[in-house]
Structures are given as structure tokens and as C-alpha cells.
Motif scaffolding. Structure first.
Motif, mmCIF file in Angstrom:
data_model
loop_
_atom_site.group_PDB
_atom_site.id
_atom_site.type_symbol
_atom_site.label_atom_id
_atom_site.label_comp_id
_atom_site.label_asym_id
_atom_site.label_seq_id
_atom_site.Cartn_x
_atom_site.Cartn_y
_atom_site.Cartn_z
ATOM 1 N N THR A 7 0.840 -1.182 0.000
ATOM 2 C CA THR A 7 0.000 0.000 0.000
ATOM 3 C C THR A 7 0.876 1.232 0.000
ATOM 4 O O THR A 7 1.880 1.287 0.710
ATOM 5 C CB THR A 7 -0.925 0.014 1.237
ATOM 6 N N ALA A 18 -5.375 10.162 -7.583
ATOM 7 C CA ALA A 18 -4.892 8.809 -7.280
ATOM 8 C C ALA A 18 -4.665 8.020 -8.566
ATOM 9 O O ALA A 18 -3.648 7.334 -8.711
ATOM 10 C CB ALA A 18 -5.888 8.091 -6.379
ATOM 11 N N ASP A 19 -5.597 8.125 -9.527
ATOM 12 C CA ASP A 19 -5.422 7.458 -10.819
ATOM 13 C C ASP A 19 -4.145 7.940 -11.497
ATOM 14 O O ASP A 19 -3.369 7.143 -12.034
ATOM 15 C CB ASP A 19 -6.607 7.740 -11.749
ATOM 16 N N ILE A 22 -1.118 6.437 -9.777
ATOM 17 C CA ILE A 22 -0.939 5.013 -10.114
ATOM 18 C C ILE A 22 -0.279 4.875 -11.482
ATOM 19 O O ILE A 22 0.660 4.094 -11.647
ATOM 20 C CB ILE A 22 -2.278 4.249 -10.089
ATOM 21 N N GLY A 37 -2.997 -2.215 -10.019
ATOM 22 C CA GLY A 37 -2.894 -0.962 -9.281
ATOM 23 C C GLY A 37 -4.298 -0.516 -8.932
ATOM 24 O O GLY A 37 -5.125 -0.307 -9.827
ATOM 25 N N CYS A 38 -4.588 -0.416 -7.641
ATOM 26 C CA CYS A 38 -5.960 -0.110 -7.196
ATOM 27 C C CYS A 38 -5.979 1.101 -6.273
ATOM 28 O O CYS A 38 -4.979 1.439 -5.647
ATOM 29 C CB CYS A 38 -6.549 -1.299 -6.438
ATOM 30 N N THR A 39 -7.163 1.714 -6.189
ATOM 31 C CA THR A 39 -7.388 2.777 -5.221
ATOM 32 C C THR A 39 -8.274 2.234 -4.110
ATOM 33 O O THR A 39 -9.080 1.332 -4.329
ATOM 34 C CB THR A 39 -8.080 3.998 -5.865
ATOM 35 N N HIS A 40 -8.104 2.815 -2.929
ATOM 36 C CA HIS A 40 -8.878 2.399 -1.754
ATOM 37 C C HIS A 40 -9.256 3.653 -0.977
ATOM 38 O O HIS A 40 -8.384 4.459 -0.655
ATOM 39 C CB HIS A 40 -8.044 1.490 -0.838
ATOM 40 N N LEU A 51 -3.285 3.873 -2.406
ATOM 41 C CA LEU A 51 -3.056 3.053 -3.590
ATOM 42 C C LEU A 51 -2.523 1.705 -3.154
ATOM 43 O O LEU A 51 -1.777 1.613 -2.184
ATOM 44 C CB LEU A 51 -2.011 3.701 -4.500
ATOM 45 N N SER A 52 -2.898 0.665 -3.886
ATOM 46 C CA SER A 52 -2.256 -0.625 -3.645
ATOM 47 C C SER A 52 -1.686 -1.116 -4.965
ATOM 48 O O SER A 52 -2.240 -0.850 -6.029
ATOM 49 C CB SER A 52 -3.238 -1.653 -3.071
ATOM 50 N N GLY A 84 -10.757 -2.914 -3.438
ATOM 51 C CA GLY A 84 -10.088 -1.909 -4.241
ATOM 52 C C GLY A 84 -10.731 -1.683 -5.602
ATOM 53 O O GLY A 84 -11.369 -2.562 -6.170
#
Length: 170
Positions: A7, A18-19, A22, A37-40, A51-52, A84
Motif C-alpha cells: 500500500t 490517485a489514478d 498510479i 494498481g488499485c485505489t482504496h 493506492l495498492s 479496491g
């Protein structure tokens, strides 16, 4: 998903930023094809978007963690939650234009497409107008794209690429 995840908490407040981060990190780290690649959304006393990154191997995870920490990012092991919102995932670059549901599932890591408020199974030849912005979410271990009905019997992703901010006229 694999257990090779980390994370990144950069104190970001909105999904667009965030996008962007990433995509920037993916380019800087030269992420492998199997990466996610994900947002949380993190709630609590300091709401923000974390971000993960989930990588296909431990050596790639170790390298990413070292490079991110050296770049001044706050990095922790694992993912913040199991829900996510995927920005980078296998096949995302092929989800452009108008595709059938069968095409979306065949070209990408998306496991299923659902219609907001609907309960029926979608026909494989149902068309999805992607807007070149497809953001599925993890639900019970599956990557699920939520769509909504659109003109001409097509579907569009529920999340639009450039949302109008709430109360823009106030």
C-alpha cells in the motif's frame, strides 16, 4: 490476486489524482503485465485515497517497495481492504471503444460485468461503450465491472471519466 501486495499512502484526497499517481508509479516502476494498481478509500479522522500495487512475484514486490520508499512514499505491506477499485490490471489497455461483454471478459482480468440495479445475466453480445475508462472493483475475490444502461441498448461503465463535481453551481 497474489499475496505480493503493498500500500502506498501519499495523502491524496481525490480519485483523479490517485489514478494519475498510479499511472505515474506504474511507468516509473515499469510494472509487469500481471500487476494490479488499485485505489482504496480510507475513512476515519483523515479521509484519503490510498493506492495498492499487487505484483506477480516477491522479487518485483521487494524492488517496488525499495524504490517507492527511496522516493519518499509511505509504504506498508498488503492492501488496505479487499474492495479496491482497479485502475491498472491485465488487459486494461485493450478496453477501448465499444466491446461486447464477451470481449471485455476475454481481453481483461475482469471476471464479470453487472448492471446497476439489475439481477439478470448479461448476454455475451451485449455492447459496452467503454469511454476508454473502465474501473472495476474487487468484490468477494472477483474483479467486477458495474455498468448502467445507455442509448441504443448499450451499456456504459458506472464510473464516468470526467464526473461533474457535486454542487458545482453553488
Amino acid at each position: 490476486m497474489t499475496p505480493y501486495a503493498l500500500t502506498v499512502d501519499a495523502g491524496i484526497k481525490d480519485l483523479r489524482a490517485a489514478d494519475h499517481l498510479i499511472h505515474l508509479l506504474a511507468a516509473e516502476l515499469a510494472l509487469a503485465e500481471g500487476a494490479f494498481g488499485c485505489t482504496h478509500l480510507l475513512r476515519g479522522d483523515r479521509p484519503r485515497v490510498a493506492l495498492s500495487l499487487t505484483l506477480p512475484s516477491e522479487p518485483l514486490l521487494r524492488t517496488a517497495r525499495e524504490r517507492l520508499a527511496a522516493g519518499g512514499y509511505e509504504v506498508s505491506p498488503g492492501v488496505p481492504d479487499a474492495a479496491g477499485r482497479a485502475v491498472i490490471y491485465p488487459g486494461v489497455s485493450s478496453l477501448t471503444g465499444t466491446l461486447t461483454i464477451a470481449g471485455v471478459l476475454a481481453r481483461s482480468a475482469i471476471d464479470r460485468v453487472t448492471v446497476l440495479g439489475g439481477s439478470s445475466q448479461l448476454a455475451p453480445d451485449t455492447r459496452l461503450v467503454t469511454w476508454d475508462h473502465v474501473r472495476p472493483q474487487w468484490q468477494d475475490g472477483e474483479l467486477v465491472l458495474t455498468a448502467m444502461p445507455a442509448v441504443g441498448g448499450t451499456l456504459v461503465p458506472f464510473e464516468v471519466p470526467a464526473p461533474t463535481p457535486c454542487c458545482v453551481d453553488h
